[in-house]
Design a protein around this motif. Structure first.
Motif, PDB file in Angstrom:
ATOM      1  N   ALA A   1      13.424   0.516 -11.663  1.00 51.78           N
ATOM      2  CA  ALA A   1      12.592   1.604 -11.144  1.00 51.78           C
ATOM      3  C   ALA A   1      11.488   2.014 -12.122  1.00 51.78           C
ATOM      4  N   GLY A   2      11.699   1.725 -13.421  1.00 48.98           N
ATOM      5  CA  GLY A   2      10.759   2.191 -14.436  1.00 48.98           C
ATOM      6  C   GLY A   2       9.334   1.711 -14.212  1.00 48.98           C
ATOM      7  N   ILE A   3       9.192   0.413 -13.934  1.00 51.52           N
ATOM      8  CA  ILE A   3       7.857  -0.170 -13.790  1.00 51.52           C
ATOM      9  C   ILE A   3       7.116   0.490 -12.614  1.00 51.52           C
ATOM     10  N   THR A   4       7.776   0.468 -11.447  1.00 49.40           N
ATOM     11  CA  THR A   4       7.130   1.032 -10.258  1.00 49.40           C
ATOM     12  C   THR A   4       6.834   2.523 -10.444  1.00 49.40           C
ATOM     13  N   ALA A   5       7.815   3.254 -11.012  1.00 47.60           N
ATOM     14  CA  ALA A   5       7.630   4.691 -11.200  1.00 47.60           C
ATOM     15  C   ALA A   5       6.402   4.972 -12.046  1.00 47.60           C
ATOM     16  N   ARG A   6       6.224   4.157 -13.104  1.00 47.62           N
ATOM     17  CA  ARG A   6       5.077   4.358 -13.965  1.00 47.62           C
ATOM     18  C   ARG A   6       3.757   4.121 -13.219  1.00 47.62           C
ATOM     19  N   VAL A   7       3.737   3.074 -12.372  1.00 46.08           N
ATOM     20  CA  VAL A   7       2.520   2.790 -11.607  1.00 46.08           C
ATOM     21  C   VAL A   7       2.228   3.937 -10.639  1.00 46.08           C
ATOM     22  N   LEU A   8       3.277   4.389  -9.936  1.00 44.54           N
ATOM     23  CA  LEU A   8       3.089   5.487  -8.981  1.00 44.54           C
ATOM     24  C   LEU A   8       2.590   6.740  -9.696  1.00 44.54           C
ATOM     25  N   GLN A   9       3.150   6.995 -10.896  1.00 42.99           N
ATOM     26  CA  GLN A   9       2.743   8.179 -11.654  1.00 42.99           C
ATOM     27  C   GLN A   9       1.305   8.031 -12.141  1.00 42.99           C
ATOM     28  N   GLU A  10       0.978   6.841 -12.641  1.00 42.50           N
ATOM     29  CA  GLU A  10      -0.374   6.598 -13.139  1.00 42.50           C
ATOM     30  C   GLU A  10      -1.412   6.837 -12.042  1.00 42.50           C
ATOM     31  N   LEU A  11      -1.078   6.407 -10.815  1.00 40.50           N
ATOM     32  CA  LEU A  11      -2.027   6.557  -9.706  1.00 40.50           C
ATOM     33  C   LEU A  11      -1.946   7.938  -9.068  1.00 40.50           C
ATOM     34  N   GLY A  12      -0.976   8.746  -9.505  1.00 42.25           N
ATOM     35  CA  GLY A  12      -0.853  10.096  -8.958  1.00 42.25           C
ATOM     36  C   GLY A  12      -0.422  10.119  -7.503  1.00 42.25           C
ATOM     37  N   VAL A  13       0.422   9.169  -7.083  1.00 39.09           N
ATOM     38  CA  VAL A  13       0.810   9.090  -5.662  1.00 39.09           C
ATOM     39  C   VAL A  13       2.307   9.307  -5.474  1.00 39.09           C
ATOM     40  N   LEU A  14       2.939  10.026  -6.422  1.00 44.08           N
ATOM     41  CA  LEU A  14       4.384  10.226  -6.293  1.00 44.08           C
ATOM     42  C   LEU A  14       4.747  11.052  -5.061  1.00 44.08           C
ATOM     43  N   GLN A  15       3.756  11.789  -4.510  1.00 42.06           N
ATOM     44  CA  GLN A  15       4.050  12.622  -3.340  1.00 42.06           C
ATOM     45  C   GLN A  15       3.959  11.858  -2.018  1.00 42.06           C
ATOM     46  N   ARG A  16       3.491  10.621  -2.061  1.00 41.43           N
ATOM     47  CA  ARG A  16       3.373   9.854  -0.818  1.00 41.43           C
ATOM     48  C   ARG A  16       4.742   9.454  -0.293  1.00 41.43           C
ATOM     49  N   THR A  17       4.835   9.310   1.031  1.00 43.20           N
ATOM     50  CA  THR A  17       6.089   8.920   1.658  1.00 43.20           C
ATOM     51  C   THR A  17       6.629   7.618   1.068  1.00 43.20           C
ATOM     52  N   GLU A  18       5.737   6.637   0.878  1.00 43.78           N
ATOM     53  CA  GLU A  18       6.190   5.346   0.357  1.00 43.78           C
ATOM     54  C   GLU A  18       6.868   5.519  -0.995  1.00 43.78           C
ATOM     55  N   SER A  19       6.281   6.385  -1.835  1.00 43.21           N
ATOM     56  CA  SER A  19       6.852   6.600  -3.167  1.00 43.21           C
ATOM     57  C   SER A  19       8.246   7.183  -3.054  1.00 43.21           C
ATOM     58  N   ARG A  20       8.430   8.118  -2.132  1.00 46.75           N
ATOM     59  CA  ARG A  20       9.743   8.746  -1.986  1.00 46.75           C
ATOM     60  C   ARG A  20      10.770   7.745  -1.488  1.00 46.75           C
ATOM     61  N   VAL A  21      10.356   6.897  -0.532  1.00 42.99           N
ATOM     62  CA  VAL A  21      11.270   5.860  -0.050  1.00 42.99           C
ATOM     63  C   VAL A  21      11.677   4.946  -1.213  1.00 42.99           C
ATOM     64  N   ILE A  22      10.691   4.559  -2.018  1.00 43.09           N
ATOM     65  CA  ILE A  22      10.983   3.657  -3.143  1.00 43.09           C
ATOM     66  C   ILE A  22      11.968   4.312  -4.103  1.00 43.09           C
ATOM     67  N   LEU A  23      11.741   5.589  -4.441  1.00 45.56           N
ATOM     68  CA  LEU A  23      12.610   6.253  -5.413  1.00 45.56           C
ATOM     69  C   LEU A  23      14.019   6.430  -4.859  1.00 45.56           C
ATOM     70  N   GLY A  24      14.114   6.850  -3.584  1.00 46.94           N
ATOM     71  CA  GLY A  24      15.432   6.991  -2.979  1.00 46.94           C
ATOM     72  C   GLY A  24      16.142   5.645  -2.915  1.00 46.94           C
ATOM     73  N   ALA A  25      15.392   4.607  -2.516  1.00 47.96           N
ATOM     74  CA  ALA A  25      15.982   3.274  -2.415  1.00 47.96           C
ATOM     75  C   ALA A  25      16.413   2.758  -3.782  1.00 47.96           C
ATOM     76  N   ALA A  26      15.683   3.142  -4.834  1.00 49.44           N
ATOM     77  CA  ALA A  26      16.029   2.664  -6.172  1.00 49.44           C
ATOM     78  C   ALA A  26      17.405   3.172  -6.591  1.00 49.44           C
ATOM     79  N   VAL A  27      17.733   4.417  -6.179  1.00 47.48           N
ATOM     80  CA  VAL A  27      19.052   4.968  -6.511  1.00 47.48           C
ATOM     81  C   VAL A  27      20.134   4.159  -5.793  1.00 47.48           C
ATOM     82  N   ILE A  28      19.911   3.902  -4.472  1.00 44.81           N
ATOM     83  CA  ILE A  28      20.884   3.144  -3.682  1.00 44.81           C
ATOM     84  C   ILE A  28      20.997   1.712  -4.196  1.00 44.81           C
ATOM     85  N   ASP A  29      19.846   1.124  -4.516  1.00 42.46           N
ATOM     86  CA  ASP A  29      19.790  -0.225  -5.078  1.00 42.46           C
ATOM     87  C   ASP A  29      20.659  -0.324  -6.320  1.00 42.46           C
TER      88      ASP A  29
END
Lengths: 403, 403
Positions: free
Chosen positions: B134-162
């Motif tokens: 999750a670290g790599i993707t999280a950093r990219v999402l944070q860098e682009l300032g898009v952590l609030q987008r739906t896709e970002s939330r799906v990715i973060l939630g899925a990363a926990v389940i993954d």
């Protein structure tokens, strides 16, 4: 996948212990740093054993975190110090530095010779009496918000000189101990290198920064100013070890240079979370190094008491005499400010143990003395600073420290 | 006195390399993290050799700094994520998590069996295809300032389940490999423990914090709010490893809990300097682990190409299918967001090497695949996010991120 589990637990324990220790100390009206060192002693090998001796040896991950913590601490102290302020107290600082090295060295040598050491070995033992650990005092001064006072500036300036002289002294006694003849030429070269490093970085760096702090704004990254000065801090910390000085001297100089930039306040503000996260490791691990078992006899405790009193009295006298031109009260503050030996005494004692000069007990006593001076100084210093009128008007100048 | 010299130089090199790499990447319109990983490869053992292999093994000081860096990164990502936001995307996240584990596991097992591995060993190799970093993707999402987008939330939630599923899978293949029978009861217990941990901390912690964030203001120390949540972060990071999960899962949950407090903005602001200082270690050391020498043959490169394509395609397909209800464009973003394997694949490959399942070459190829997926994903993800319309309105909601 989970090799990190043990180290994370240890890091968590250290961090929590530091917060609890600091909180208790502050409720007892003591500086937080005393609580952090005491907490380290409690969780360390001597009492609870949550930190193993192998986890706190030089080069271990926790030791590296501690080193980064004290490097950042001295960097932030440097950020609150300007070269011009140090220049004003230059003479006093040099006197304090020189006398604060000579008196403890003489007193330590006499004590060790009295204990039956040959003169050459006595000089090695005496070297462990010398070096002030700037970290402890700097933290107390920062905690009390008195870094702008004249006494603080004298202490910081003297700490740089102290480190240069202590480094030279260690070079001399090591070569004497090794049976080598004293190579005056190479010693002068070392001295010249150290003074040159401090002068070039301090004076030169300050001049460059005053003219061109615009370059901190050039790059793209939003954290550019912070990351650039952190790189400067790490780079100078390393470079100063190449000149035989402690890493914290380079970090202090880096902070002092950065204090000349326009981003000074922003940098000070952004350094605070780094300090909050990393400096506890330094103080907790300092406390964890106290080996209570070696001191569990009346004879050892008596010896420790004597050594600690000699160490305190000689350093206090040196600092007091050096700073006497500031008045007795301020000279007392400066004297106590120079007393903590902290990790520097520990490292010299380790060298002595490795060289076969120190017995296990002398080693434990020197280490305990170093840490005891670090423990007893902060409350005294805090009391003196709270009850002494500032030595000059600048102490009341508004400080724009961000919280 | 100066044992710290070498490690300080290495830390300085890593820090500088990260800044230079990030700067170059950003000028090439690539995410900074790509530059940091590439810089790690350059200063690492494969090219310049300024970092020695022994310096980056698990448990070394640099590895611990890297671990702290990624723990703090996921903590800060958690600070920008609220439980309610995750709940809204719960179904998609679970689907993405499950399919994103099953498809790469199946594809990896087929590939390994095709390469001549027995089925049991193939399953072990396949496990290295599974876990998303999750670290790599999280950093990219944070860098682009898009952590609030739906896709970002799906990715973060899925990363926990993954991470939960990957942990279970590793348990299964390890016990099969060890010749043991599959103990379904103990596996269910592990699964229950992991899900229980996430549920209790996530739901319970959030509820507690919503009601009583006042306790963060109680203590004396000026940094109390920050130090308290940092302690929470370290504690949960450790605790999650006790439930078999990655430390970053606990750190993410700690951040998510802390995001419910009134001090959220202040905490986000104060975490930034910590990220600036520590996360470069994670990415540079990730890059330094690439062993180019083992890959210096046409055959090895071809195999690496195939493995990487299988790893990317299977993960992309799993994520895409799982998130299809968001629309094809968003599903593609989610799919690519799950692709990086990063350090998790490296660790499983190390386990396989130690268990005698992997040859040196297969090990090097799996490691290179893990890191290659980490390298190629950020530019694709950044391109997709910059060119895709937000999937929902909340993406434009004002973010009060402090710089």
């Amino acid at each position: 996948m989970h090799h990190a589990s043990d180290i994370l637990l240890t890091i968590f324990i250290i961090f929590i212990a530091a917060q609890i220790g600091a909180e208790i100390a502050q409720r007892l009206k003591l500086p937080g740093v005393v609580g952090e060192i005491a907490a380290g002693c409690v969780v360390g090998p001597s009492i609870l054993g949550w930190l193993q001796p192998a986890q706190i040896i030089p080069g271990s991950p926790l030791d590296v975190l501690a080193e980064l913590g004290v490097v950042l601490l001295l960097f932030s102290v440097g950020l609150e110090t300007r070269l011009d302020d140090l220049k004003k107290v230059g003479k006093s600082a040099v006197l304090v530095g020189v006398l604060g090295v000579l008196l403890p060295f003489g007193a330590g040598a006499l004590w060790a010779h009295g204990e039956g050491f040959a003169w050459v070995k006595s000089l090695f033992v005496a070297a462990a009496f010398v070096a002030t650990s700037a970290g402890i005092t700097a933290r107390v001064l920062q905690e009390l918000g008195v870094l702008q006072r004249t006494e603080s500036r004298v202490i910081l300036g003297a700490a740089v000189i102290d480190d240069i002289l202590a480094m030279l002294l260690l070079g001399v006694v090591s070569s004497l101990q090794g049976g080598g003849s004293l190579d005056v030429y190479s010693l002068l070269l070392t001295l010249g290198g150290a003074i040159g490093f401090v002068a070039v970085i301090g004076w030169g760096g300050t001049k460059v920064m005053r003219r061109q702090s615009g370059w901190l704004e050039a790059p793209i990254s939003p954290h550019s100013a912070l990351t650039l000065v952190l790189a400067l801090c790490l780079g100078l910390a390393w470079l100063s070890t190449r000149f035989g000085l402690a890493a914290i001297i380079g970090a202090f100089l880096a902070g002092m240079i950065a204090s000349e930039t326009r981003q000074r306040d922003e940098l000070e503000h952004k350094t605070l979370p780094l300090l909050a996260f990393l400096t506890p490791f330094f103080f907790v691990i300092t406390g964890a190094k106290i080996n209570l078992a070696e001191l569990a006899s009346g004879q050892a405790l008596l010896m420790l008491l004597v050594v600690t009193l000699v160490a305190i009295a000689s350093k206090l006298a040196g600092g007091f005499l050096g700073a006497l031109s500031l008045g007795k009260r301020s000279a007392t503050i400066v004297g106590f400010g120079m007393v903590p030996r902290g990790e520097v005494g520990v490292v010299i004692a380790s060298l002595g143990l490795a060289a076969g000069v120190f017995s296990d007990r002398i080693y434990a006593i020197i280490v305990a003395m170093s840490l005891l001076t670090a423990m007893v100084t902060p409350p005294i210093l805090a009391w003196l600073l709270r009850h002494a009128a500032p030595a000059d008007a600048s102490a009341d100048s508004a400080r724009e420290s961000g919280q």
